[in-house]
Design an enzyme around this catalytic site. Structure first.
Site, PDB file in Angstrom:
ATOM      1  N   ASP A   1      -9.707  -0.443  -9.792  1.00 32.84           N
ATOM      2  CA  ASP A   1     -10.199  -1.111  -8.752  1.00 32.84           C
ATOM      3  C   ASP A   1     -11.023  -0.274  -8.507  1.00 32.84           C
ATOM      4  O   ASP A   1     -12.239  -0.227  -9.468  1.00 32.84           O
ATOM      5  CB  ASP A   1      -9.305  -1.647  -7.680  1.00 32.84           C
ATOM      6  CG  ASP A   1      -9.743  -1.687  -5.824  1.00 32.84           C
ATOM      7  OD1 ASP A   1     -10.709  -2.226  -6.521  1.00 32.84           O
ATOM      8  OD2 ASP A   1      -8.807  -1.624  -5.599  1.00 32.84           O
TER       9      ASP A   1
ATOM     10  N   LYS B   1       0.678  -1.444   0.337  1.00 30.71           N
ATOM     11  CA  LYS B   1      -0.395   0.206  -0.238  1.00 30.71           C
ATOM     12  C   LYS B   1       0.642   1.410   0.006  1.00 30.71           C
ATOM     13  O   LYS B   1       1.227   1.491   0.788  1.00 30.71           O
ATOM     14  CB  LYS B   1      -0.447  -0.321   1.183  1.00 30.71           C
ATOM     15  CG  LYS B   1      -1.688  -0.886   1.760  1.00 30.71           C
ATOM     16  CD  LYS B   1      -3.372  -1.060   0.163  1.00 30.71           C
ATOM     17  CE  LYS B   1      -4.078  -1.727   0.290  1.00 30.71           C
ATOM     18  NZ  LYS B   1      -5.538  -1.689  -0.350  1.00 30.71           N
TER      19      LYS B   1
ATOM     20  N   LYS C   1     -14.586  -7.144  -7.177  1.00 27.92           N
ATOM     21  CA  LYS C   1     -14.905  -7.827  -5.855  1.00 27.92           C
ATOM     22  C   LYS C   1     -16.274  -7.486  -5.873  1.00 27.92           C
ATOM     23  O   LYS C   1     -16.965  -6.358  -6.059  1.00 27.92           O
ATOM     24  CB  LYS C   1     -14.147  -6.190  -4.347  1.00 27.92           C
ATOM     25  CG  LYS C   1     -13.025  -5.975  -5.156  1.00 27.92           C
ATOM     26  CD  LYS C   1     -12.366  -4.718  -3.852  1.00 27.92           C
ATOM     27  CE  LYS C   1     -10.814  -4.607  -3.778  1.00 27.92           C
ATOM     28  NZ  LYS C   1     -10.371  -3.701  -3.794  1.00 27.92           N
TER      29      LYS C   1
ATOM     30  N   ASP D   1      -0.449  -0.498  -4.898  1.00 28.49           N
ATOM     31  CA  ASP D   1      -1.750  -0.140  -4.956  1.00 28.49           C
ATOM     32  C   ASP D   1      -1.716   1.543  -3.771  1.00 28.49           C
ATOM     33  O   ASP D   1      -1.246   1.464  -2.711  1.00 28.49           O
ATOM     34  CB  ASP D   1      -2.248  -1.002  -4.226  1.00 28.49           C
ATOM     35  CG  ASP D   1      -4.104  -0.984  -4.403  1.00 28.49           C
ATOM     36  OD1 ASP D   1      -4.224   0.377  -4.799  1.00 28.49           O
ATOM     37  OD2 ASP D   1      -5.362  -1.627  -3.316  1.00 28.49           O
TER      38      ASP D   1
HETATM   39 MG    MG Z   1      -6.700  -1.696  -4.229  1.00 25.80          MG
END
Ligand code: MG
Length: 364
Positions: A242, A161, A266, A189
């Protein structure tokens, strides 16, 4: 198989360590759980309130299930899945998290009635696969330590991250690459943390340093499709969309523009498996590989995502580390999560039972 009731409850599970991204810090997983009651058994789903990404809060999830979804579905036959899904997705717009929880409970029941593990009915592409592990954004030293710890647990793919401090992110990823060596796959990400030109500068710097990234995820704000397209066209590292992709329509636009190389599916964004399958079909037609991801979720809903990933060939990457981030696993049955290894098992449906919820809000 007639739907008699849809009930909600709560679960609370401690995390092994605080989860930090460019968007938030979380120490305990607090999710709503859903139980769909039929005349032939019950199915379970989980709804993580992730307001910064989906806009769904604890209150909005409970309200959507109680006031819209439950009245719309009562009395319907689970085995007529297309009709139930049309009603579920049509009874209110957005609210993808509560829809996902009910959707997975319905798929659980639907597959169990056919005496099959769900992934076989979703295509049966594979029986085992590996997930990455997320490394929270922290001071560099801590991130290196967490990465080495993950390698020690057997992980060979890390999702780092970043997105909080621009150029410092290059330093972070550099330090991790140096520490873990060349054989570990690294994903980055940014959680929308960069602006387009900044993203290009940072990603090119990472390329120049030979950091060999598998992908960079959502470098720019979700709404900035021009920016996403600019980044994708300006760097050679694959870019994964995303937060920019919730629906089939979003995916179609990204693919049409070539705004990203990969799509992160997701269940909490697609409103469940039904919507996710539409994106898989579209991605497959266009040769765009997908990753399966999750929010901060326990093994209950991550198991449903695992069934989808095991079913669909076009899902070539997995970021299903929710169960690994939880300090305890209260459930039984369903797919096995053993560090990086996810193995499908023979339990019918999604297969997870033993939901640790003492009070269900019955017949709300
Ligand atoms: Mg993500």
């Amino acid at each position: 198989m007639k739907i008699l009731d849809i009930q909600t409850g709560r679960i609370s599970l401690p995390l092994a360590r605080p989860f930090k991204t460019a968007l938030r810090t979380v120490e305990t997983l607090n999710d709503i759980v859903v139980k769909v009651v039929t005349d032939e058994g019950v199915g379970y789903g989980e709804a993580p309130p992730t307001a910064v990404i989906t806009g769904d809060t604890e209150g909005s999830i409970l309200c959507a299930v109680r006031d819209y979804i439950r009245p719309a579905l009562l009395g319907m036959d689970v085995m007529d899945l297309p009709a139930v899904m049309a009603r579920l997705n049509g009874c209110l717009v957005h609210n993808t998290t509560p829809k996902a929880a009910v959707d997975m409970a319905l798929y659980d029941l639907w597959a169990r009635a056919q005496k099959q593990p769900l992934y076989r009915l979703l295509g049966g592409a594979r029986e085992r696969f590996r997930t990455d592990l997320t490394i929270s954004v922290n001071p560099v030293g801590q991130m290196v330590e967490d990465s080495l710890d993950a390698i020690g647990q057997g992980f060979d793919i890390l999702k780092i991250k970043v997105g909080k401090e621009g150029e410092k992110d290059v330093e972070r990823v550099c330090a991790i690459r140096e520490a873990v060596g060349p054989n570990v796959k690294l994903r980055v990400d940014a959680n929308q943390g960069w602006e387009a030109r900044e993203a290009v500068r940072i990603i090119r710097a990472m390329e120049d340093k030979g950091l060999d990234l598998d992908l960079v995820e959502q470098p720019v704000p979700a709404a900035d499709l021009d920016g996403l397209e600019f980044v994708t066209r300006s760097v050679s590292t694959p870019i994964l969309a995303d937060e920019a992709v919730f629906s089939e329509r979003d995916a179609a636009e990204i693919i049409r523009r070539g705004a990203a190389n990969l799509i992160n599916i997701k269940l909490m964004k697609t409103g469940g498996i039904w919507g996710a399958l539409k994106i898989c079909r579209l991605a497959e037609e266009n040769g765009v590989e997908c990753m399966i991801g999750c929010m901060l979720e326990s093994r209950l809903s991550v198991a449903a995502a695992a069934h989808l990933a095991a079913g669909q060939k076009i899902i070539t990457r997995a970021d299903l580390d929710g169960p690994s981030l939880c300090a305890i696993d209260p459930y039984s049955g369903g797919p096995a999560f053993d560090g990086p290894a996810i193995a499908m098992r023979g339990d019918f449906g999604v297969g997870v039972t033993g939901v640790p919820c003492k009070t269900w809000n019955e017949g709300m």
